[in-house]
Design a protein around this motif. Structure first.
Motif, PDB file in Angstrom:
ATOM      1  N   GLU A 191       0.879  -1.303   0.071  1.00  0.00           N
ATOM      2  CA  GLU A 191      -0.133   0.127   0.097  1.00  0.00           C
ATOM      3  C   GLU A 191       0.817   1.025   0.028  1.00  0.00           C
ATOM      4  OE1 GLU A 191      -3.182   0.278   2.932  1.00  0.00           O
ATOM      5  OE2 GLU A 191      -3.111  -1.966   2.906  1.00  0.00           O
ATOM      6  N   LEU A 192       0.186   2.286  -0.399  1.00  0.00           N
ATOM      7  CA  LEU A 192       0.899   3.731  -0.251  1.00  0.00           C
ATOM      8  C   LEU A 192       0.061   4.505   0.304  1.00  0.00           C
ATOM      9  CD1 LEU A 192       2.724   5.852  -1.543  1.00  0.00           C
ATOM     10  CD2 LEU A 192       1.258   6.122  -3.442  1.00  0.00           C
ATOM     11  N   ALA A 193       0.507   5.133   1.400  1.00  0.00           N
ATOM     12  CA  ALA A 193      -0.356   6.071   2.264  1.00  0.00           C
ATOM     13  C   ALA A 193       0.276   7.622   2.024  1.00  0.00           C
ATOM     14  CB  ALA A 193      -0.092   5.947   3.715  1.00  0.00           C
ATOM     15  N   VAL A 194      -0.723   8.618   2.310  1.00  0.00           N
ATOM     16  CA  VAL A 194      -0.648  10.086   2.486  1.00  0.00           C
ATOM     17  C   VAL A 194      -0.898  10.375   3.548  1.00  0.00           C
ATOM     18  CG1 VAL A 194      -2.806  10.576   1.074  1.00  0.00           C
ATOM     19  CG2 VAL A 194      -0.791  12.048   0.936  1.00  0.00           C
ATOM     20  N   PHE A 195      -0.061  11.526   4.197  1.00  0.00           N
ATOM     21  CA  PHE A 195      -0.513  12.398   5.310  1.00  0.00           C
ATOM     22  C   PHE A 195      -0.807  13.679   4.584  1.00  0.00           C
ATOM     23  CE2 PHE A 195       1.936   8.854   7.110  1.00  0.00           C
ATOM     24  CZ  PHE A 195       1.199   8.672   8.350  1.00  0.00           C
ATOM     25  N   THR A 196      -1.888  14.312   4.535  1.00  0.00           N
ATOM     26  CA  THR A 196      -1.981  15.649   4.058  1.00  0.00           C
ATOM     27  C   THR A 196      -1.731  16.651   4.910  1.00  0.00           C
ATOM     28  OG1 THR A 196      -4.431  15.683   4.551  1.00  0.00           O
ATOM     29  CG2 THR A 196      -3.941  14.740   2.268  1.00  0.00           C
ATOM     30  N   ASN A 197      -1.025  17.861   4.406  1.00  0.00           N
ATOM     31  CA  ASN A 197      -0.477  19.068   5.108  1.00  0.00           C
ATOM     32  C   ASN A 197       0.423  18.429   6.467  1.00  0.00           C
ATOM     33  OD1 ASN A 197      -1.559  21.090   3.760  1.00  0.00           O
ATOM     34  ND2 ASN A 197      -3.511  20.355   4.472  1.00  0.00           N
ATOM     35  N   PHE A 198       1.184  17.391   5.993  1.00  0.00           N
ATOM     36  CA  PHE A 198       1.995  16.860   7.242  1.00  0.00           C
ATOM     37  C   PHE A 198       2.533  17.487   8.241  1.00  0.00           C
ATOM     38  CE2 PHE A 198       5.951  14.919   8.789  1.00  0.00           C
ATOM     39  CZ  PHE A 198       5.448  13.608   9.493  1.00  0.00           C
ATOM     40  N   LEU A 199       3.174  18.752   7.796  1.00  0.00           N
ATOM     41  CA  LEU A 199       4.031  19.537   8.540  1.00  0.00           C
ATOM     42  C   LEU A 199       3.277  20.139   9.461  1.00  0.00           C
ATOM     43  CD1 LEU A 199       7.030  20.271   6.250  1.00  0.00           C
ATOM     44  CD2 LEU A 199       7.024  18.969   8.297  1.00  0.00           C
TER      45      LEU A 199
END
Ligand SMILES: [Ca+2]
Ligand SMILES: [Ca+2]
Ligand SMILES: [Ca+2]
Length: 342
Positions: A191-199
């Motif tokens: 799988e590929l995951a994303v954390f939006t606006n991570f910082l």
């Protein structure tokens, strides 16, 4: 005699000026000449190796000796002419400025340093002066509960200071920024995951991914890279970690943003929308990291296992399959790669 010498000097000067103006003319109208450099780290001796890959048929290697004995997450910061890596023996970030002036075989000293907070640092992702390091050490002492940590550092001058630590609910390895979003492979999985606006997550906390998608065709992903110019994502597949020789591969996803956004949370990005390279001719066993040059459509791989470790490059990939690398150079326990145009 003096007059004659003056005439000789004058004519030499004229010739020199002519040559200078000729070469100026040659360059005008063309692009400024640039070099393409591939930086690599390894877990065999922790040294930094970089390759001038401007001409893929004539590459040269430079090795610089560090005090680390194992390293991952190599990155190049052009403004400082600095190579930064995550030291797996020192457990912190370390950087080396004015790297282009160092002579191959020279011992170099870290002059970008910070605190040693980590347990098992892997890939590094950079956004401005923020350096995020993925740490794949089990967090809670129970390997059956999947977790990992993202260490967020800020570089201030020559110092890395830890801002905060994000604990994830899946295992980590490769990470990369696309604008403000941090993409992370889901290690031990496909799988590929994303954390939006991570910082914008500024405290020590536990965070689930904003979205996860299954990348069809992959057994166990490890490395990833995104090229913004061509909107291309490349992900590696190590297959079984136990087979270090010939069950690996990589997958190229063009028009990545629309394909990823068009896949629902927990949905599947179909293999038919990707190009897969794998097979015995590829020399891919455990490809742990990847870089991509969209100008030449070349994929560079840090191969940790095959033959003890290699740096590989592939182009003329077309429909993919069991193709041979165009570059195959030994690098023991290669762990990461980073491409820079200079
Ligand atoms: Ca755990
Ligand atoms: Ca494998
Ligand atoms: Ca990398």
């Amino acid at each position: 005699m003096k007059v004659l010498n003056s005439i000789k000097i004058l004519s030499l000067l004229t010739i020199t000026l002519l040559i200078a103006s000729c070469s100026d003319d040659d360059n005008s109208g063309n692009q400024i000449e640039s070099s393409t450099i591939l930086y690599a780290s390894n877990n065999s001796n922790g040294n930094i190796t970089y390759y001038d890959v401007t001409d893929l048929s004539n590459i040269s290697a430079t090795t610089l000796i560090t005090t680390s004995t194992a390293a991952d997450g190599v990155y190049y910061e052009g403004a400082l002419d600095a190579v930064i890596q995550a030291s797996r023996s020192g457990l912190g970030l370390e950087g080396f400025t004015n790297i282009s002036n160092a002579i191959s075989g020279a011992a170099i000293n870290a002059d970008l340093i910070g605190t040693t907070d980590m347990s098992s640092p892997r890939e590094v992702a950079v956004d401005g002066t923020f350096y995020v390091v993925a740490d794949n050490q089990d967090v809670d002492g129970y390997p059956s509960t999947l977790d990992g940590r993202l260490f967020v550092y800020i570089r201030n001058g020559n110092n890395f200071s830890l801002r905060n630590v994000i604990t994830t609910d899946f295992k980590l390895w490769g990470i990369t920024f696309i604008n403000n979003d941090l993409y992370a492979v889901v290690d031990a999985d496909n799988e590929l995951a994303v954390f939006t606006n991570f910082l914008s997550n500024t405290t020590n906390t536990t965070l689930s991914a904003s979205k996860r998608v299954v990348v069809e065709g992959i057994v166990r992903t490890h490395g990833l890279t995104y090229d913004a110019m061509s909107d291309t994502m490349v992900m590696t597949d190590i297959g079984s970690a136990m087979n270090t020789q010939d069950d690996g591969g990589f997958q190229i996803i063009t028009n990545f943003i629309s394909k990823f956004n068009g896949t629902t949370n927990n949905g599947t990005l179909a293999l038919s929308q990707q190009t897969r390279v794998s097979g015995a001719s590829t020399l891919l066993g455990n490809p742990v990291d990847v870089a991509y040059d969209s100008e030449t459509s070349t994929v560079f791989i840090a191969e940790a296992g095959n033959g003890g470790g290699r740096i590989l490059a592939f182009n003329s990939i077309g429909a993919g399959g069991n193709i041979s690398p165009i570059i195959n150079t030994a690098l023991g326990a290669a762990s990461s790669v980073y491409l820079s145009k200079q």
